[in-house]
Motif scaffolding. Structure first.
Motif, PDB file in Angstrom:
ATOM      1  N   LYS A  57       0.816  -1.218   0.000  1.00 10.65           N
ATOM      2  CA  LYS A  57       0.000   0.000   0.000  1.00 10.65           C
ATOM      3  C   LYS A  57       0.848   1.267   0.000  1.00 10.65           C
ATOM      4  O   LYS A  57       0.634   2.189  -0.791  1.00 10.65           O
ATOM      5  N   GLU A  58       1.832   1.342   0.902  1.00  9.09           N
ATOM      6  CA  GLU A  58       2.667   2.550   0.995  1.00  9.09           C
ATOM      7  C   GLU A  58       3.564   2.719  -0.225  1.00  9.09           C
ATOM      8  O   GLU A  58       3.908   3.840  -0.596  1.00  9.09           O
ATOM      9  N   PHE A  59       3.934   1.612  -0.851  1.00  8.37           N
ATOM     10  CA  PHE A  59       4.717   1.709  -2.090  1.00  8.37           C
ATOM     11  C   PHE A  59       3.860   2.324  -3.192  1.00  8.37           C
ATOM     12  O   PHE A  59       4.341   3.154  -3.972  1.00  8.37           O
ATOM     13  N   ARG A  62       3.822   5.804  -2.804  1.00  4.26           N
ATOM     14  CA  ARG A  62       5.177   6.347  -2.880  1.00  4.26           C
ATOM     15  C   ARG A  62       5.592   7.003  -1.554  1.00  4.26           C
ATOM     16  O   ARG A  62       6.151   8.094  -1.534  1.00  4.26           O
ATOM     17  N   ARG A  63       5.346   6.287  -0.465  1.00 10.27           N
ATOM     18  CA  ARG A  63       5.675   6.805   0.864  1.00 10.27           C
ATOM     19  C   ARG A  63       6.199   5.714   1.797  1.00 10.27           C
ATOM     20  O   ARG A  63       6.157   5.840   3.009  1.00 10.27           O
ATOM     21  N   ALA A  64       6.745   4.634   1.235  1.00 10.00           N
ATOM     22  CA  ALA A  64       7.243   3.537   2.067  1.00 10.00           C
ATOM     23  C   ALA A  64       8.572   3.920   2.723  1.00 10.00           C
ATOM     24  O   ALA A  64       9.448   4.510   2.087  1.00 10.00           O
ATOM     25  N   LEU A  65       8.711   3.578   3.990  1.00 16.95           N
ATOM     26  CA  LEU A  65       9.955   3.785   4.728  1.00 16.95           C
ATOM     27  C   LEU A  65      10.271   2.506   5.500  1.00 16.95           C
ATOM     28  O   LEU A  65       9.602   2.177   6.475  1.00 16.95           O
ATOM     29  N   HIS A  93       7.581  -0.002   7.362  1.00 12.02           N
ATOM     30  CA  HIS A  93       8.011  -1.399   7.317  1.00 12.02           C
ATOM     31  C   HIS A  93       9.274  -1.558   8.150  1.00 12.02           C
ATOM     32  O   HIS A  93      10.000  -0.587   8.376  1.00 12.02           O
ATOM     33  N   VAL A  94       9.543  -2.802   8.553  1.00  9.50           N
ATOM     34  CA  VAL A  94      10.793  -3.096   9.246  1.00  9.50           C
ATOM     35  C   VAL A  94      11.390  -4.353   8.627  1.00  9.50           C
ATOM     36  O   VAL A  94      10.667  -5.282   8.243  1.00  9.50           O
ATOM     37  N   ASP A  95      12.718  -4.361   8.494  1.00 10.55           N
ATOM     38  CA  ASP A  95      13.436  -5.449   7.819  1.00 10.55           C
ATOM     39  C   ASP A  95      14.445  -6.041   8.800  1.00 10.55           C
ATOM     40  O   ASP A  95      15.316  -5.331   9.308  1.00 10.55           O
ATOM     41  N   ILE A  96      14.333  -7.358   9.050  1.00 11.94           N
ATOM     42  CA  ILE A  96      15.221  -8.012  10.010  1.00 11.94           C
ATOM     43  C   ILE A  96      15.838  -9.267   9.390  1.00 11.94           C
ATOM     44  O   ILE A  96      15.475  -9.667   8.285  1.00 11.94           O
ATOM     45  N   GLY A 257      12.397   8.795  -8.466  1.00 12.48           N
ATOM     46  CA  GLY A 257      11.526   7.775  -9.035  1.00 12.48           C
ATOM     47  C   GLY A 257      11.229   6.605  -8.124  1.00 12.48           C
ATOM     48  O   GLY A 257      10.455   5.710  -8.485  1.00 12.48           O
ATOM     49  N   ALA A 258      11.839   6.564  -6.943  1.00 12.89           N
ATOM     50  CA  ALA A 258      11.592   5.462  -6.008  1.00 12.89           C
ATOM     51  C   ALA A 258      10.198   5.571  -5.389  1.00 12.89           C
ATOM     52  O   ALA A 258       9.648   6.666  -5.250  1.00 12.89           O
ATOM     53  N   SER A 259       9.662   4.427  -5.002  1.00 13.77           N
ATOM     54  CA  SER A 259       8.370   4.380  -4.318  1.00 13.77           C
ATOM     55  C   SER A 259       8.540   4.270  -2.810  1.00 13.77           C
ATOM     56  O   SER A 259       7.571   4.284  -2.061  1.00 13.77           O
ATOM     57  N   GLY A 260       9.790   4.132  -2.386  1.00 16.49           N
ATOM     58  CA  GLY A 260      10.068   4.033  -0.962  1.00 16.49           C
ATOM     59  C   GLY A 260      11.560   4.079  -0.724  1.00 16.49           C
ATOM     60  O   GLY A 260      12.360   4.015  -1.667  1.00 16.49           O
ATOM     61  N   VAL A 261      11.941   4.196   0.541  1.00 12.71           N
ATOM     62  CA  VAL A 261      13.361   4.219   0.896  1.00 12.71           C
ATOM     63  C   VAL A 261      13.635   3.203   2.001  1.00 12.71           C
ATOM     64  O   VAL A 261      12.782   2.928   2.843  1.00 12.71           O
ATOM     65  N   GLY A 262      14.838   2.666   1.963  1.00 19.90           N
ATOM     66  CA  GLY A 262      15.284   1.745   2.999  1.00 19.90           C
ATOM     67  C   GLY A 262      16.457   2.354   3.736  1.00 19.90           C
ATOM     68  O   GLY A 262      17.396   2.853   3.109  1.00 19.90           O
TER      69      GLY A 262
END
Length: 304
Positions: A57-59, A62-65, A93-96, A257-262
């Motif tokens: 949804k956030e992608f 264009r606001r995914a973090l 989101h969280v990435d582990i 152009g990204a839809s989100g950032v990591g």
């Protein structure tokens, strides 16, 4: 001598019959079982489809973090700190690391979608069973420190293996910065054809800024920003710009152009959870995430 009324029945069916059991009932029962199995599969597919919509949804907006704790970070305290910071700071989101126990820990601390990272597809199913809703082939930085790199052929092979095992789970794949920019674009297009949902970029690991302050932050992010710009114009799937980003450069990634950032080291290298929360909040505010949430809250109050 008593003879069974089921004597004419073939040995294959007869071996599974109990006394006085009608074979027609068995056939009916099998049909019912098959129908139930089909319904279960349909419900499962629908569930995963709904879950994927929520994860992406956030992608789409264009606001995914996504806040990253590290592919080989198995320290429960460290991971918990990053998860809490992501949750309290306003990330989406969280990435582990791909570990079922860490997934259970993360899901007990946040309702954010949990992504697991690995370069071993066989490790993903257990993590998904534990509660992960997204898998990532990537976050290669720790392997670069060992002198290991990944070829396009290896990444495509890992992707195909993952898609075979988890066809309905949201899949993100990092395109290595060790490839030339044209080769990164080519690999991204091949990954799109394989059904990948998100392409993640990188590059901060190899960037050595010559300036301090804001200029240095922009220099640090330039490789991953360049990749996001080029790849986002070559594919029709979501691009997540990651590695070397800050509150200064995160908005540039979206513009590129990204839809989100990591974001990883800018948060997970801090030693204090309060500082981590502040850093996540700073990046979230640079992406106007807090503003969006406040508007939604105000609108919901007006409706009440």
């Amino acid at each position: 001598m008593n003879s069974s009324i089921f004597t004419p029945v073939s040995p294959t069916i007869n071996t599974s019959l109990k006394p006085h059991q009608n074979p027609l009932i068995l056939i009916d029962n099998k049909r019912v079982a098959c129908a139930r199995a089909r319904k279960h599969v349909t419900r499962t597919k629908a569930l995963f489809s709904t879950t994927k919509e929520i994860v992406l949804k956030e992608f789409h907006q264009r606001r995914a973090l996504k806040i990253i704790s590290g592919l080989q970070n198995l320290d429960k305290y460290d991971v918990a700190s990053v998860v809490i910071a992501a949750d309290k700071g306003g990330a989406t989101h969280v990435d582990i690391a791909c570990d079922p126990e860490l997934v259970k820990l993360a899901t007990s601390l946040t309702s954010l979608p949990v992504c697991v990272s690995s370069v071993d597809p066989a490790a993903f199913p257990a993590a998904v069973e534990a509660g992960a809703v997204m898998v990532e082939i990537g976050n290669y930085d720790s392997f670069y420190d060992m002198g290991l790199t990944f070829s396009p052929e290896q990444i495509l092979s890992l992707t195909k293996e993952t898609k075979t095992m988890l066809p309905t789970v949201t899949l993100s794949v990092t395109v290595p910065h060790t490839l030339s920019l044209p080769d990164q674009v080519k690999l991204a297009q091949q990954l799109e054809q394989e059904g990948v949902d998100i392409i993640q970029t990188e590059g901060g690991k190899f960037s050595n800024p010559s300036k301090a302050g804001v200029l240095g932050l922009i220099e640090k992010a330039s490789p991953t920003l360049a990749a996001a710009y080029s790849i986002s114009r070559a594919v029709n799937i979501y691009v997540m710009c990651s590695s070397g980003l800050s509150s200064v450069t995160a908005p540039m990634a979206i513009t590129a152009g990204a839809s989100g950032v990591g974001v990883g080291s800018a948060v997970n290298k801090l030693n204090d959870v309060v500082a981590m929360i502040a850093q996540v909040k700073s990046i979230a505010e640079s992406l106007n995430l807090s503003t969006i949430e406040e508007v939604v809250f105000e609108e919901s109050n007006l409706r009440l």
